[in-house]
Design an enzyme around this catalytic site. Structure first.
Site, PDB file in Angstrom:
ATOM      1  N   GLU A 163     -14.061   6.558 -38.770  1.00 44.91           N
ATOM      2  CA  GLU A 163     -14.144   6.796 -37.331  1.00 44.91           C
ATOM      3  C   GLU A 163     -15.529   7.383 -37.046  1.00 44.91           C
ATOM      4  OE1 GLU A 163     -11.921  10.149 -35.652  1.00 44.91           O
ATOM      5  OE2 GLU A 163     -11.349   8.861 -33.990  1.00 44.91           O
ATOM      6  N   LYS A 186      -5.061  27.306 -28.438  1.00 45.41           N
ATOM      7  CA  LYS A 186      -6.360  27.497 -29.104  1.00 45.41           C
ATOM      8  C   LYS A 186      -7.188  26.255 -28.778  1.00 45.41           C
ATOM      9  CE  LYS A 186      -8.779  26.567 -32.100  1.00 45.41           C
ATOM     10  NZ  LYS A 186     -10.094  25.899 -31.829  1.00 45.41           N
ATOM     11  N   GLU A 205     -13.498  25.073 -29.758  1.00 44.96           N
ATOM     12  CA  GLU A 205     -14.569  26.062 -29.592  1.00 44.96           C
ATOM     13  C   GLU A 205     -15.802  25.423 -28.950  1.00 44.96           C
ATOM     14  OE1 GLU A 205     -13.298  24.793 -32.246  1.00 44.96           O
ATOM     15  OE2 GLU A 205     -14.690  24.604 -33.927  1.00 44.96           O
ATOM     16  N   PHE A 255     -12.310  18.575 -28.724  1.00 43.29           N
ATOM     17  CA  PHE A 255     -13.325  18.712 -27.668  1.00 43.29           C
ATOM     18  C   PHE A 255     -13.319  17.572 -26.648  1.00 43.29           C
ATOM     19  CE2 PHE A 255     -15.648  15.815 -30.494  1.00 43.29           C
ATOM     20  CZ  PHE A 255     -16.234  14.961 -29.576  1.00 43.29           C
ATOM     21  N   CYS A 292      -9.929   8.623 -28.642  1.00 44.96           N
ATOM     22  CA  CYS A 292      -9.140   8.208 -29.808  1.00 44.96           C
ATOM     23  C   CYS A 292      -8.564   6.807 -29.609  1.00 44.96           C
ATOM     24  CB  CYS A 292      -8.042   9.202 -30.095  1.00 44.96           C
ATOM     25  SG  CYS A 292      -6.784   9.192 -28.825  1.00 44.96           S
ATOM     26  N   SER A 348      -9.184  15.587 -35.462  1.00 47.03           N
ATOM     27  CA  SER A 348      -9.608  14.576 -36.436  1.00 47.03           C
ATOM     28  C   SER A 348      -8.577  14.426 -37.561  1.00 47.03           C
ATOM     29  CB  SER A 348     -10.966  14.975 -37.013  1.00 47.03           C
ATOM     30  OG  SER A 348     -10.847  16.226 -37.643  1.00 47.03           O
TER      31      SER A 348
HETATM   32  P1  NAD Z   1     -11.538  18.541 -34.929  1.00 48.99           P
HETATM   33  O1  NAD Z   1     -10.476  18.125 -35.885  1.00 48.99           O
HETATM   34  O2  NAD Z   1     -12.868  18.896 -35.464  1.00 48.99           O
HETATM   35  O3  NAD Z   1     -11.036  19.829 -34.102  1.00 48.99           O
HETATM   36  C1  NAD Z   1      -9.799  19.858 -33.471  1.00 48.99           C
HETATM   37  C2  NAD Z   1      -9.276  21.290 -33.468  1.00 48.99           C
HETATM   38  O4  NAD Z   1      -9.076  21.722 -34.812  1.00 48.99           O
HETATM   39  C3  NAD Z   1     -10.238  22.282 -32.839  1.00 48.99           C
HETATM   40  O5  NAD Z   1      -9.510  23.169 -32.027  1.00 48.99           O
HETATM   41  C4  NAD Z   1     -10.880  22.973 -34.024  1.00 48.99           C
HETATM   42  O6  NAD Z   1     -11.219  24.314 -33.762  1.00 48.99           O
HETATM   43  C5  NAD Z   1      -9.802  22.899 -35.085  1.00 48.99           C
HETATM   44  N1  NAD Z   1     -10.361  22.778 -36.438  1.00 48.99           N
HETATM   45  C6  NAD Z   1     -11.473  22.070 -36.809  1.00 48.99           C
HETATM   46  N2  NAD Z   1     -11.663  22.173 -38.138  1.00 48.99           N
HETATM   47  C7  NAD Z   1     -10.662  22.940 -38.614  1.00 48.99           C
HETATM   48  C8  NAD Z   1     -10.323  23.399 -39.918  1.00 48.99           C
HETATM   49  N3  NAD Z   1     -11.049  23.093 -40.986  1.00 48.99           N
HETATM   50  N4  NAD Z   1      -9.228  24.171 -40.058  1.00 48.99           N
HETATM   51  C9  NAD Z   1      -8.468  24.489 -38.974  1.00 48.99           C
HETATM   52  N5  NAD Z   1      -8.757  24.091 -37.719  1.00 48.99           N
HETATM   53  C10 NAD Z   1      -9.838  23.331 -37.541  1.00 48.99           C
HETATM   54  O7  NAD Z   1     -11.630  17.390 -33.825  1.00 48.99           O
HETATM   55  P2  NAD Z   1     -12.706  17.226 -32.670  1.00 48.99           P
HETATM   56  O8  NAD Z   1     -14.000  16.814 -33.270  1.00 48.99           O
HETATM   57  O9  NAD Z   1     -12.678  18.392 -31.770  1.00 48.99           O
HETATM   58  O10 NAD Z   1     -12.066  15.994 -31.858  1.00 48.99           O
HETATM   59  C11 NAD Z   1     -12.296  14.661 -32.172  1.00 48.99           C
HETATM   60  C12 NAD Z   1     -11.192  14.085 -33.023  1.00 48.99           C
HETATM   61  O11 NAD Z   1      -9.938  14.200 -32.351  1.00 48.99           O
HETATM   62  C13 NAD Z   1     -11.372  12.585 -33.275  1.00 48.99           C
HETATM   63  O12 NAD Z   1     -11.066  12.347 -34.615  1.00 48.99           O
HETATM   64  C14 NAD Z   1     -10.350  11.931 -32.361  1.00 48.99           C
HETATM   65  O13 NAD Z   1      -9.902  10.667 -32.775  1.00 48.99           O
HETATM   66  C15 NAD Z   1      -9.253  12.947 -32.394  1.00 48.99           C
HETATM   67  N6  NAD Z   1      -8.366  12.798 -31.247  1.00 48.99           N
HETATM   68  C16 NAD Z   1      -7.148  12.219 -31.459  1.00 48.99           C
HETATM   69  C17 NAD Z   1      -6.297  12.017 -30.396  1.00 48.99           C
HETATM   70  C18 NAD Z   1      -4.957  11.359 -30.608  1.00 48.99           C
HETATM   71  O14 NAD Z   1      -4.170  11.368 -29.691  1.00 48.99           O
HETATM   72  N7  NAD Z   1      -4.669  10.810 -31.759  1.00 48.99           N
HETATM   73  C19 NAD Z   1      -6.685  12.406 -29.103  1.00 48.99           C
HETATM   74  C20 NAD Z   1      -7.932  12.996 -28.932  1.00 48.99           C
HETATM   75  C21 NAD Z   1      -8.771  13.191 -30.016  1.00 48.99           C
END
Ligand code: NAD
Length: 503
Positions: free
Chosen positions: A388, A180, A183, A156, A288, A233
């Site tokens: 985090e 994808k 959401e 997000f 991040c 994440s």
């Molecule tokens: P998230 O992991 O909750 O969601 C990311 C994606 O995964 C979304 O599209 C979501 O629909 C999907 N998802 C979530 N739970 C899932 C599951 N159980 N099974 C399958 N798919 C699932 O992350 P977020 O809260 O949207 O974003 C924040 C996180 O992203 C932070 O941890 C941040 O550090 C990380 N991030 C990392 C980078 C990097 O380059 N390392 C860059 C941006 C964000």
């Protein structure tokens, strides 16, 4: 009173160039984090929706892979020009669904557009290699080919930039794509895909399926998907890496972070405090590469702490759409409550709360606001150091030496970014050499590489081999074929002797 309910739009998937309804009655609300207002509904697409998108992408691949390199590169130039024309509109959309300030959203887009600029250079990037005369009369050459259908799953926090880190390069390399998006923030991704269509990306080459874990699992397990780019994440990244690998796919999974910043006594403390505050609290800490732990040399820790608090006090917290705001809300009420929970844990475990942003956040109104929050005297085993938090909470630890600083940083399970603040070239160099992180800053608070270089997290901040962006991106989205060739003139044998033709 008019009791007529305002109809909230249920978003559509883009499959084979058409925007169609998902085959599901489940959805998640898209909320403006600055107001709490529901602005759209994201359908939680089914595996059938995913299968439809993959089929469209597989069909489109047959023609798309035959397009010339220069056609694909020209399309990227056109897409880039269209994106620039719509930057203001896109920035407003990002602010609305994500909460970050308009200025932050505008800057986010610049970093996304940079990836499209990189993809414009495809004719050079796709070049192979060759070596003549590896054996008598034998030459070899390497040619790059696209993989097929690639899936991209985004978080997000950079809803405009991160889809642009993935599909332009993948498509420019000759692949077709299923995106994808998060959401929670799907609106910017929809607009970016519409603009790609406007640029002339053919039907089926770029598809978008909304949803959450069901849609993701559909992609991870689908035999038609050849590679998965993921950003999100840490636990989900690890799951994506393991599951997609098990199903025989290439994976790059960029994960969570806990970025440590070491401050040495010879650093310019004013500039350092200003940089730290901007790094920790920009985008409400939802980056991040945000500074989340300050590792301060004890000789300057008191002064540094005062300065960090003073710079934090100057930040204007408020709705991102208000152009005077410098920090917006966090994404959801649950995320705000989670951050409050960590602040409470930090206090209970004995860290000193030297700036508490909770009340300031509550005073702003309906959105999910938290003012800059700063701890001092944190310890490595506390949850505010280990986890985090992804909110505007910065924790300071004190160390007695440079070496202790490096050791403290090495204890973190994450290795996305790490920064050092010093005026000593020797400390700076040693930090770069020894620190266990993939993106390093020297007197820089946000060491995000330009798109021409890989975004190269280490340890639990990344799962896979080839990182996103730069030449790593090209490697990830292509497979190589090496040809070994020999040609006969017809009047010589394979060892160069004159041949007696059999009459
Ligand atoms: P998230 O992991 O909750 O969601 C990311 C994606 O995964 C979304 O599209 C979501 O629909 C999907 N998802 C979530 N739970 C899932 C599951 N159980 N099974 C399958 N798919 C699932 O992350 P977020 O809260 O949207 O974003 C924040 C996180 O992203 C932070 O941890 C941040 O550090 C990380 N991030 C990392 C980078 C990097 O380059 N390392 C860059 C941006 C964000």
């Amino acid at each position: 009173m008019n009791m007529k309910q305002i109809e909230i739009a249920l978003l559509k998937n883009c499959i084979n160039g058409s925007w169609i309804e998902a085959q599901t009655d489940r959805f998640e609300e898209v909320i403006n984090p600055a107001t709490g207002e529901i602005i759209a509904k994201t359908p939680l697409s089914s595996r059938e929706d995913v299968a439809q998108a993959v089929m469209a992408a597989e069909n489109a691949f047959e023609q798309w892979k035959e397009t010339t390199i220069s056609e694909r590169s020209k399309l990227m130039f056109k897409f880039h020009a269209i994106l620039l024309e719509h930057q203001k509109e896109l920035a407003e959309l990002i602010t609305k669904e994500n909460g970050k300030t308009y200025h932050e959203a505008y800057a986010e887009l610049l970093r996304g557009f940079e990836s499209v600029e990189f993809a414009c250079g495809l004719p050079t990037l796709m070049m192979g290699d060759n070596l003549s005369n590896v054996s008598k009369g034998i030459d070899t050459y390497m040619v790059r080919f696209p993989l097929g259908v690639v899936a991209g799953i985004t978080p997000f926090n950079f809803p405009g930039m991160l889809p642009l880190w993935m599909f332009p390069l993948a498509i420019a390399c000759g692949n077709t794509f299923v995106l994808k998006p998060s959401e929670k923030t799907p609106l910017s991704a929809i607009r970016v895909v519409e603009l790609a269509q406007k640029a002339g990306i053919p039907n089926g080459v770029l598809n978008l399926v909304h949803g959450a874990h069901d849609a993701v699992n559909g992609l991870l397990e689908h035999p038609g998907i050849k590679a998965v780019s993921f950003i999100g994440s840490q636990p989900v990244a690890e799951y994506i890496y393991k599951t997609a690998s098990k199903h025989g796919k290439r994976v790059q999974a960029l994960a969570g972070a806990k970025n440590h910043h070491l401050v040495m006594p010879d650093a310019d403390l004013d500039k350092t405090a200003e940089i730290l505050v901007s790094s920790a609290f920009g985008c409400a800490g939802e980056r991040c590469l945000a500074a989340s732990v300050v590792v301060a040399h004890e000789a300057i820790a008191d002064v540094l702490a005062q300065k960090i608090v003073a710079y934090s006090d100057r930040l204007t917290v408020g709705p991102g759409a208000d152009r005077s705001s410098e920090m917006g809300p966090v994404i959801r009420k649950s995320q705000l409550e989670r951050a409050h929970g960590y602040i409470q844990q930090g206090e209970e475990s004995g860290a000193r709360l030297i700036r508490d942003g909770r009340e300031e956040g509550r005073e702003i109104g309906q959105g999910y606001f938290l003012g800059p929050t700063v701890f001092d005297y944190a310890q490595p085993d506390m949850s505010i150091i280990q986890d985090e938090i992804f909110a505007p909470v910065l924790s300071m630890m004190r160390v007695r030496s440079f070496d202790e600083g490096i050791e403290t940083i090495s204890k973190s399970r994450f290795g996305n970014g790490a920064c050092v603040y010093t005026n000593s070239g020797a400390y700076a160099r040693e930090f770069v050499q020894r620190v266990e992180a993939g993106m390093v800053g020297v007197n820089i608070g946000l060491p995000a590489p330009m798109s021409f270089l890989p975004f190269s997290g280490w340890k639990n901040s990344f799962y896979g081999d080839l990182h996103a962006n730069g030449k790593d991106g090209v490697e990830f989205y292509t497979r190589k074929k090496v040809v070994t060739a020999r040609w006969y003139r017809g009047d010589e044998t394979s060892i160069g002797q004159k041949r007696d033709f059999v009459k």
